[in-house]
Design an enzyme around this catalytic site. Structure first.
Site, PDB file in Angstrom:
ATOM      1  N   LYS A  79      47.591  33.379  40.321  1.00  0.00           N
ATOM      2  CA  LYS A  79      45.709  34.948  40.785  1.00  0.00           C
ATOM      3  C   LYS A  79      45.620  33.472  42.233  1.00  0.00           C
ATOM      4  O   LYS A  79      46.244  32.697  42.423  1.00  0.00           O
ATOM      5  CB  LYS A  79      44.630  33.769  39.543  1.00  0.00           C
ATOM      6  CG  LYS A  79      43.318  34.045  39.884  1.00  0.00           C
ATOM      7  CD  LYS A  79      42.769  33.731  38.777  1.00  0.00           C
ATOM      8  CE  LYS A  79      41.303  33.988  38.694  1.00  0.00           C
ATOM      9  NZ  LYS A  79      40.166  33.605  38.022  1.00  0.00           N
ATOM     10  N   SER A 154      36.875  37.398  35.399  1.00  0.00           N
ATOM     11  CA  SER A 154      37.094  37.052  36.687  1.00  0.00           C
ATOM     12  C   SER A 154      38.922  37.505  37.471  1.00  0.00           C
ATOM     13  O   SER A 154      39.628  37.968  38.705  1.00  0.00           O
ATOM     14  CB  SER A 154      37.393  35.994  37.689  1.00  0.00           C
ATOM     15  OG  SER A 154      37.630  34.800  37.520  1.00  0.00           O
ATOM     16  N   SER A 178      37.424  34.521  32.391  1.00  0.00           N
ATOM     17  CA  SER A 178      38.018  34.883  33.246  1.00  0.00           C
ATOM     18  C   SER A 178      39.680  34.834  32.279  1.00  0.00           C
ATOM     19  O   SER A 178      40.292  35.749  33.285  1.00  0.00           O
ATOM     20  CB  SER A 178      37.748  33.683  34.571  1.00  0.00           C
ATOM     21  OG  SER A 178      36.394  34.373  34.844  1.00  0.00           O
TER      22      SER A 178
END
Length: 486
Positions: A79, A154, A178
């Site tokens: 990420k 997210s 997330s």
């Protein structure tokens, strides 16, 4: 997408015993990314040259009789809020578009030391604020199962990367769900470990008392090995628990005979019928496997959303104050310093980040601190107490991971509250610090994946994995039962 992706554990074993070359593995995954990521947009940056160089190093180590580690040759996606030395780390924000950290996050170091090969940095909602990966300066990520739909957020880029078979493993951060919510929407395994079990050093902070790093994987075993690799004490993180790395793999074959599985009778409503049906099927599967299903109550569960959306924005307001045009990232020129601060933050942050900064700043302001932030922290304590009482009766709890299957792109953009409600079932465990994970458990409406969430007490991550492995085996043995409402 391959119907049967190679597991990270098998891939690493093949590389370590010499039956497969790491360079060939990397080329295969890079070819998949090149072929389809233009459609999915899982990556902000693909590390083609670096990945091939690292693969050659791994093969050289093996030729010299050295063991590169438990993730030897495994392509991994990170990420884009995990710091990577000399490699852009943008948090999918204009304000950090050109920032290259001077150091690696602890998890990045541990993964590299275990033989992993980084193939790219994945897209996310800007500064991890969102539930759909549509709040990104790099454009939205699409769900690999249906590109008209969101992958969740997210960490949507990381979830999509595994779901599209761009990498066997990826890593994200979980502040309010997330990791678990996008794992559910993309049909992969996603884990938020116990708070403090994994170092946050090098994770660009959103909510410091809530954030935790965890893996996405195709299988529970792969997720276990990935989490074992990155866990363990880090003296550089003051919130890191002083304990050895988690031991999860040994729990996977234990079964659930005699395990107490809690059904929350006052769980907030809102899950769609197809999701509820798969949750009931999970309870049935565990009962058949020898577990005892026990009813528990968590009255404060429904307060999680409101407490979170005061605490998390308050922490974000503080953490994001550093992005001011002086110390990090972009700067918008202006006649004086105060004007430059305003212009930089106005140009650099997206609408959702600005919304949460304003909410958090208001909650922390003089005259309102006690009424909002202080009261939310008291509610957080009530939630923790209620979960502790439930765990006195049950070893694990089962809930939906997401209220629905993946929704269409743009469906909730005009209604922030509707988007926030996506995290109803995941937020409480961030407030308590307890572990949680989502595992794919069949399909629901439109044939899209449904995830079931397993929750456990702090530092009982192994029992959570024990339960997950049992549900995974059930799905492998009952593929004919995994379709509903399609």
């Amino acid at each position: 997408m391959s119907d049967q992706p190679t597991t990270a554990v098998d891939l690493a074993e093949n590389v370590r015993n010499g039956s497969t070359k790491a360079v060939d593995v990397v080329d295969e995954y890079l070819a998949r990314i090149d072929e389809r990521d233009g459609e999915i947009n899982a990556f902000n940056l693909v590390l083609t040259d670096q990945a091939r160089e690292r693969a050659a190093e791994i093969d050289e180590m093996i030729s010299l009789g050295r063991d590169p580690g438990p993730l030897a040759g495994v392509p991994v996606a990170l990420k884009d809020n995990l710091c990577t030395r000399g490699i852009p780390t943008t948090c999918s924000s204009k304000i950090l578009a050109d920032w290259k950290p001077p150091y690696d996050a602890t998890v990045v170091t541990r993964l590299r030391d275990a033989g992993a090969i980084f193939v790219g940095k994945t897209n996310l909602d800007e500064f991890a604020m969102g539930s759909s990966t549509e709040n990104s300066a790099f454009g939205p990520t699409k769900n690999p199962h249906d590109t008209t739909r969101v992958p969740g957020g997210s960490s949507g880029g990381s979830a999509a990367a595994v779901a599209a078979n761009f990498a066997p493993l990826s890593f994200g951060s979980d502040t309010g769900g997330s990791i678990r919510q996008p794992a559910a929407l993309c049909g992969v395994v996603g884990v938020k470990p116990t708070y403090g079990a994994v170092s946050r050093l090098g994770l660009v902070a959103f909510g410091s008392s809530l954030d935790q790093i965890g893996p996405f994987a195709h299988t529970v075993r792969d997720a276990a090995v990935a989490l074992e690799t990155i866990s363990g004490h880090d003296p550089g993180d003051s919130t890191s628990i002083q304990q050895s790395p988690l031991n999860l793999s040994q729990a996977l074959d234990l079964g659930v005979v005699g395990l107490r599985v809690g059904r929350i009778t006052d769980l907030p409503k809102g899950a769609s019928p197809d999701v509820e049906e798969r949750l009931e099927a999970a309870f049935d599967a565990l009962r058949e496997a020898g577990a005892e299903i026990i009813d528990v109550e968590i009255p404060a569960f429904s307060y999680g959303l409101t407490a979170y959306y005061l605490i998390a924005p308050a922490e974000a307001s503080s953490n994001l104050a550093r992005f001011d045009g002086v110390r990090f990232g972009m700067r918008t020129p202006a006649p004086d310093t105060n004007s430059m601060y305003t212009a930089t933050r106005t140009d650099g942050f997206g609408a959702e980040v600005k919304r949460r900064i304003m909410l958090g700043t208001y909650a922390l302001s003089a005259g309102y601190y006690d009424a909002y932030y202080g009261r939310a922290q008291k509610v957080r304590r009530l939630i923790a107490n209620d979960f502790a009482a439930a765990y006195a009766k049950a070893d694990v709890l089962l809930t939906p991971a997401s209220p629905t299957v993946a929704f269409e792109l743009g469906d909730k953009n005009s209604d922030p509250l509707a988007m926030y409600l996506c995290d109803t079932y995941t937020i409480p465990s961030n407030l308590t610090g307890d572990p949680g994970m989502s595992i794919p458990f069949g399909t629901g409406e439109h044939g899209l994946p449904v995830g079931v969430q397993i929750l456990a007490p702090a530092l009982k991550d192994d029992v959570m994995f024990q339960t997950a492995a049992t549900l995974e085996r059930h799905m492998q043995n009952h593929q004919d039962q995994n379709v509903s409402g399609s």
